[in-house]
Design a protein around this motif. Structure first.
Motif, PDB file in Angstrom:
ATOM      1  N   ASP A  33       0.804  -1.219   0.000  1.00  0.00           N
ATOM      2  CA  ASP A  33       0.000   0.000   0.000  1.00  0.00           C
ATOM      3  C   ASP A  33       0.838   1.270   0.000  1.00  0.00           C
ATOM      4  N   GLY A  34       0.163   2.367  -0.218  1.00  0.00           N
ATOM      5  CA  GLY A  34       0.716   3.692  -0.020  1.00  0.00           C
ATOM      6  C   GLY A  34       1.949   4.007  -0.825  1.00  0.00           C
ATOM      7  N   ASP A  35       2.841   4.743  -0.169  1.00  0.00           N
ATOM      8  CA  ASP A  35       4.046   5.221  -0.834  1.00  0.00           C
ATOM      9  C   ASP A  35       4.929   4.085  -1.339  1.00  0.00           C
ATOM     10  N   ARG A  36       4.978   2.985  -0.612  1.00  0.00           N
ATOM     11  CA  ARG A  36       5.821   1.855  -1.061  1.00  0.00           C
ATOM     12  C   ARG A  36       5.323   1.306  -2.397  1.00  0.00           C
ATOM     13  N   ARG A  37       4.013   1.136  -2.528  1.00  0.00           N
ATOM     14  CA  ARG A  37       3.452   0.637  -3.791  1.00  0.00           C
ATOM     15  C   ARG A  37       3.691   1.644  -4.913  1.00  0.00           C
ATOM     16  N   HIS A  38       3.411   2.909  -4.660  1.00  0.00           N
ATOM     17  CA  HIS A  38       3.609   3.937  -5.685  1.00  0.00           C
ATOM     18  C   HIS A  38       5.077   4.046  -6.085  1.00  0.00           C
ATOM     19  N   ARG A 133       2.087  -1.582   7.131  1.00  0.00           N
ATOM     20  CA  ARG A 133       1.285  -0.697   6.273  1.00  0.00           C
ATOM     21  C   ARG A 133       1.302   0.719   6.815  1.00  0.00           C
ATOM     22  N   GLU A 134       1.246   1.650   5.885  1.00  0.00           N
ATOM     23  CA  GLU A 134       1.212   3.069   6.262  1.00  0.00           C
ATOM     24  C   GLU A 134      -0.217   3.483   6.595  1.00  0.00           C
ATOM     25  N   SER A 135      -0.363   4.454   7.453  1.00  0.00           N
ATOM     26  CA  SER A 135      -1.705   4.932   7.788  1.00  0.00           C
ATOM     27  C   SER A 135      -2.222   5.852   6.726  1.00  0.00           C
TER      28      SER A 135
END
Length: 135
Positions: A33-38, A133-135
């Motif tokens: 999710d979040g910044d890691r996925r992007h 996971r990031e919030s």
């Protein structure tokens, strides 16, 4: 042991956008999710764009899950990456055009592997799935 292959596809210049969307779709159910996925998607996009621009215009992407990580292996049959570009990968100067793809990959992925020579290059991009996971 065989690891699940999420995507195995040849690509060319006209396929970059479609391929990026295919990678996004394959990552969605994995919980990245979040910044890691992007960031990972950006790294993949940079590497496939480099293949099109610098390595003959065609390559192959294999996306798989292995040992709690997603690996993206991008291969081409271009002339190889000059050694001086791999010796000390640093961010280019602010107004320099290009030269950010490999640097970004190293910043955004948990691991980057490179094998290059006169008959082509293979770049592996790994991101762990077990990071909180990031919030």
């Amino acid at each position: 042991m065989a690891f699940p292959v999420l995507l195995d596809r040849s690509f060319g210049e006209d396929d970059i956008t479609v391929l990026r969307h295919e990678v996004i779709a394959r990552l969605a159910p994995l919980g990245l999710d979040g910044d890691r996925r992007h960031g990972y998607i950006l790294a993949v996009n940079e590497v496939i764009t480099n293949v099109v621009l610098h390595a003959g215009g065609h390559g192959r992407l294999v996306l798989r899950v292995e040992d709690g990580s997603v690996w993206c292996l991008v291969t081409d049959s271009g002339p190889g990456i000059p050694g001086d570009l791999l010796d000390d990968i640093q961010a280019p100067e602010a107004f320099e055009v290009g030269g950010r793809g490999l640097w970004l990959a190293h910043q955004l992925c948990d691991e980057v592997t490179t094998a290059t020579g006169p008959i082509g290059t293979s770049i592996g991009l790994r991101i762990r799935l077990d990071v909180a996971r990031e919030s």
